[in-house]
Design a protein around this motif. Structure first.
Motif, mmCIF file in Angstrom:
data_model
loop_
_atom_site.group_PDB
_atom_site.id
_atom_site.type_symbol
_atom_site.label_atom_id
_atom_site.label_comp_id
_atom_site.label_asym_id
_atom_site.label_seq_id
_atom_site.Cartn_x
_atom_site.Cartn_y
_atom_site.Cartn_z
ATOM 1 N N UNK A 1 9.588 -8.120 -4.684
ATOM 2 C CA UNK A 1 8.962 -7.889 -3.219
ATOM 3 C C UNK A 1 8.178 -9.038 -3.007
ATOM 4 N N UNK A 2 8.366 -9.694 -1.929
ATOM 5 C CA UNK A 2 7.355 -10.656 -1.415
ATOM 6 C C UNK A 2 6.789 -9.906 -0.273
ATOM 7 N N UNK A 3 5.310 -10.291 -0.094
ATOM 8 C CA UNK A 3 4.469 -9.674 0.617
ATOM 9 C C UNK A 3 3.380 -10.783 0.975
ATOM 10 N N UNK A 4 2.801 -10.876 2.263
ATOM 11 C CA UNK A 4 1.859 -11.669 2.279
ATOM 12 C C UNK A 4 0.497 -11.260 1.858
ATOM 13 N N UNK A 5 0.282 -9.765 1.960
ATOM 14 C CA UNK A 5 -0.999 -9.137 1.705
ATOM 15 C C UNK A 5 -1.407 -9.190 0.257
ATOM 16 N N UNK A 6 -2.591 -9.351 -0.075
ATOM 17 C CA UNK A 6 -2.981 -9.716 -1.521
ATOM 18 C C UNK A 6 -3.565 -8.298 -2.117
ATOM 19 N N UNK A 7 -3.677 -7.242 -1.148
ATOM 20 C CA UNK A 7 -4.471 -6.172 -1.846
ATOM 21 C C UNK A 7 -3.204 -5.239 -2.007
ATOM 22 N N UNK A 8 -2.652 -5.271 -3.073
ATOM 23 C CA UNK A 8 -1.540 -4.106 -3.568
ATOM 24 C C UNK A 8 -1.912 -3.702 -4.622
ATOM 25 N N UNK A 9 -1.588 -2.037 -4.734
ATOM 26 C CA UNK A 9 -2.034 -1.159 -5.878
ATOM 27 C C UNK A 9 -0.526 -0.652 -6.411
ATOM 28 N N UNK A 10 -0.295 -1.050 -7.444
ATOM 29 C CA UNK A 10 0.922 -0.263 -8.096
ATOM 30 C C UNK A 10 0.686 1.107 -8.290
ATOM 31 N N UNK A 11 1.591 2.119 -7.724
ATOM 32 C CA UNK A 11 1.424 3.470 -8.081
ATOM 33 C C UNK A 11 2.748 4.197 -8.166
ATOM 34 N N UNK A 12 2.681 5.431 -8.280
ATOM 35 C CA UNK A 12 3.773 6.421 -8.350
ATOM 36 C C UNK A 12 3.447 7.251 -7.227
ATOM 37 N N UNK A 13 4.583 7.723 -6.687
ATOM 38 C CA UNK A 13 4.718 8.820 -5.590
ATOM 39 C C UNK A 13 4.546 9.973 -6.215
ATOM 40 N N UNK A 14 3.284 10.863 -5.699
ATOM 41 C CA UNK A 14 2.878 12.135 -6.334
ATOM 42 C C UNK A 14 3.547 13.061 -5.361
ATOM 43 N N UNK A 15 3.066 12.985 -3.897
ATOM 44 C CA UNK A 15 3.590 14.149 -3.178
ATOM 45 C C UNK A 15 4.157 13.519 -1.824
ATOM 46 N N UNK A 54 8.343 4.956 -7.955
ATOM 47 C CA UNK A 54 7.478 3.838 -8.073
ATOM 48 C C UNK A 54 7.242 3.219 -6.881
ATOM 49 N N UNK A 55 6.012 2.860 -6.504
ATOM 50 C CA UNK A 55 5.630 2.164 -5.095
ATOM 51 C C UNK A 55 4.454 1.278 -5.214
#
Length: 69
Positions: A1-15, A54-55
């Motif tokens: 994944x390439x993205x210009x935003x620096x504020x990325x938070x690794x997560x799991x889709x819960x709902x 994963x998201x």
């Protein structure tokens, strides 16, 4: 994944709560730490957004508010 935003938070889709136009997605960053996003229904479908997947939560810095108590 390439993205210009620096504020990325690794997560799991819960709902995933699809509506007529938008979908509400709850992402779990850590146990009991969640963030909720509203995205278009078509975007959720294109991403294959399902519980357990994963998201990343991507936060645009100009849209973040900060408060202190």
């Amino acid at each position: 994944m390439k993205i210009s935003a620096r504020n990325t938070l690794k997560a799991t889709v819960k709902k995933v709560l699809p509506g007529a136009v938008n979908t509400e997605a709850t992402l779990e960053l850590a146990p009991r730490v969640e963030i909720v996003a509203i995205i278009t229904k078509s975007s959720a479908e294109n991403l294959g957004l399902v519980e357990g997947k994963k998201a990343y939560a991507v936060v645009k810095s100009s849209d973040v508010m900060v408060a202190i108590d």
